[in-house]
Design an enzyme around this catalytic site. Structure first.
Site, PDB file in Angstrom:
ATOM      1  N   ASP A  36       0.827  -1.205   0.000  1.00 34.00           N
ATOM      2  CA  ASP A  36       0.000   0.000   0.000  1.00 34.00           C
ATOM      3  C   ASP A  36       0.867   1.262   0.000  1.00 34.00           C
ATOM      4  OD1 ASP A  36      -2.317   1.460   0.004  1.00 34.00           O
ATOM      5  OD2 ASP A  36      -2.773   1.140   2.125  1.00 34.00           O
ATOM      6  N   HIS A  53       2.677   3.349  -8.914  1.00 34.49           N
ATOM      7  CA  HIS A  53       2.497   1.919  -9.193  1.00 34.49           C
ATOM      8  C   HIS A  53       3.718   1.363  -9.936  1.00 34.49           C
ATOM      9  CE1 HIS A  53      -1.445   2.173  -7.615  1.00 34.49           C
ATOM     10  NE2 HIS A  53      -1.982   2.843  -8.626  1.00 34.49           N
ATOM     11  N   LEU A 147      11.232 -20.401  -4.399  1.00 34.96           N
ATOM     12  CA  LEU A 147      10.195 -19.492  -3.892  1.00 34.96           C
ATOM     13  C   LEU A 147       8.932 -19.535  -4.761  1.00 34.96           C
ATOM     14  CD1 LEU A 147       9.533 -16.889  -2.030  1.00 34.96           C
ATOM     15  CD2 LEU A 147      10.193 -15.598  -4.057  1.00 34.96           C
TER      16      LEU A 147
HETATM   17  C1  FPP Z   1      -2.266   0.147  -3.224  1.00 31.10           C
HETATM   18  O1  FPP Z   1      -1.691   1.421  -3.157  1.00 31.10           O
HETATM   19  C2  FPP Z   1      -1.637  -0.560  -4.305  1.00 31.10           C
HETATM   20  C3  FPP Z   1      -2.305  -1.142  -5.343  1.00 31.10           C
HETATM   21  C4  FPP Z   1      -3.762  -1.202  -5.434  1.00 31.10           C
HETATM   22  C5  FPP Z   1      -1.566  -1.758  -6.444  1.00 31.10           C
HETATM   23  C6  FPP Z   1      -0.375  -2.497  -6.030  1.00 31.10           C
HETATM   24  C7  FPP Z   1       0.421  -2.865  -7.202  1.00 31.10           C
HETATM   25  C8  FPP Z   1       1.749  -2.828  -7.243  1.00 31.10           C
HETATM   26  C9  FPP Z   1       2.579  -2.472  -6.098  1.00 31.10           C
HETATM   27  C10 FPP Z   1       2.479  -3.226  -8.453  1.00 31.10           C
HETATM   28  C11 FPP Z   1       2.183  -4.652  -8.742  1.00 31.10           C
HETATM   29  C12 FPP Z   1       3.176  -5.233  -9.572  1.00 31.10           C
HETATM   30  C13 FPP Z   1       3.011  -6.398 -10.205  1.00 31.10           C
HETATM   31  C14 FPP Z   1       4.164  -6.997 -10.844  1.00 31.10           C
HETATM   32  C15 FPP Z   1       1.719  -7.076 -10.313  1.00 31.10           C
HETATM   33  P1  FPP Z   1      -2.563   2.670  -3.457  1.00 31.10           P
HETATM   34  O2  FPP Z   1      -2.477   2.982  -4.898  1.00 31.10           O
HETATM   35  O3  FPP Z   1      -3.951   2.435  -2.945  1.00 31.10           O
HETATM   36  O4  FPP Z   1      -1.854   3.756  -2.620  1.00 31.10           O
HETATM   37  P2  FPP Z   1      -2.550   4.966  -1.860  1.00 31.10           P
HETATM   38  O5  FPP Z   1      -3.369   4.335  -0.756  1.00 31.10           O
HETATM   39  O6  FPP Z   1      -1.405   5.721  -1.354  1.00 31.10           O
HETATM   40  O7  FPP Z   1      -3.377   5.709  -2.848  1.00 31.10           O
END
Ligand code: FPP
Length: 256
Positions: A36, A53, A147
């Protein structure tokens, strides 16, 4: 550059180099992470959310390498929830391209490092380009024994449990299952996580203290570890801190 980050480990080698100070018995078998804070990380820098992201994807690589190095057997990453479809279409589209982008760059190294890719989620709603990239990685890494990198993609714990209960109800109705035979194992084998042990350790980044519909059944006895650090800034050092703290916890599973 990317490839050099991987410590090459052949399939023949079964023992992993352990991090100094963490005895093997203190390394959790299964670590699950709620990644997050991508959006807030980007906002703090005056960047679009997508930049967060994209940066988060790089953290996925670093933490996968570190988990592999430490001897973690399963790493489950919450990459997209059933609720994330509520985000603006452009962001959803971007998130749906990330697995493909990640695997295009990393799949060869994942294979070389004996990593097995898995996916846990509701496949039916995923765009075909997302699903086919993930399926290809699953197929190509199926024989690997290192893994297990498990992407929770379009995953929602309530939906997962409702579908399990619907399956149980249908089996009872058709005489295939006796209600008295419903136990923990019967439920667990109907969940999307059926091939995985329950997580030993849950990590959530960004300072939020909630589970957000993630593995509600499976986390019943997991150790929880939270950090204020946003996911793009989450480093190997933070990951080791979480694992060291895990090693200090006494897990009693309701006993004494
Ligand atoms: C939450 O942060 C994150 C997500 C919904 C997406 C997570 C995805 C990645 C970290 C990349 C994934 C990579 C692969 C290879 C699949 P948020 O956007 O809600 O953050 P915020 O709460 O600060 O807005």
């Amino acid at each position: 550059m990317i490839k050099r980050l991987w410590a090459n480990r052949s399939k023949a080698k079964t023992s992993l180099p352990q991090s100094e100070g963490i005895p093997p018995e203190n390394v959790p078998q299964h670590v699950a992470i709620i990644m997050d804070g991508n959006g807030r990380w980007a906002k703090r820098r005056g960047l679009p959310r997508m930049a967060g992201h994209h940066s988060g994807m790089k953290t996925v690589k670093r933490i996968t390498i570190e988990a592999n190095r430490l001897g973690v057997k399963y790493l489950t990453l919450y990459a997209f929830s059933t609720e994330n479809w509520k985000r603006p279409k452009a962001e959803v589209d971007f998130l749906m391209k990330l697995p493909q982008q990640f695997l295009e760059i990393e799949l060869d190294d994942l294979i070389a490092n004996n990593v097995q890719v898995k996916m846990m989620g509701h496949r039916e709603d995923l765009p075909s380009h997302t699903l086919s990239a993930v399926e290809e990685a699953i197929t190509k890494t199926a024989g690997n024994t290192g893994l297990v990198l498990n992407f929770a993609l379009n995953y929602g714990s309530r939906k997962e449990m409702l579908e399990a209960v619907q399956g149980i109800a249908a089996d009872i109705k058709d005489g295939r299952l006796d209600p008295e035979d419903i136990d923990d194992q019967e439920m667990a084998r109907r969940l999307l996580s059926k091939d995985l042990p329950d997580p030993d350790l849950l990590i959530r980044t960004s300072g939020e203290l909630r589970l957000s519909n993630f593995m509600l059944w499976q986390l019943a006895y997991s150790e929880l570890w939270f950090t204020d650090v946003y996911w793009p800034e989450f480093t190997e050092k933070h990951f080791n801190e979480a694992i060291q703290e895990y090693g200090r916890r006494a897990r009693r599973y309701g006993g004494v």
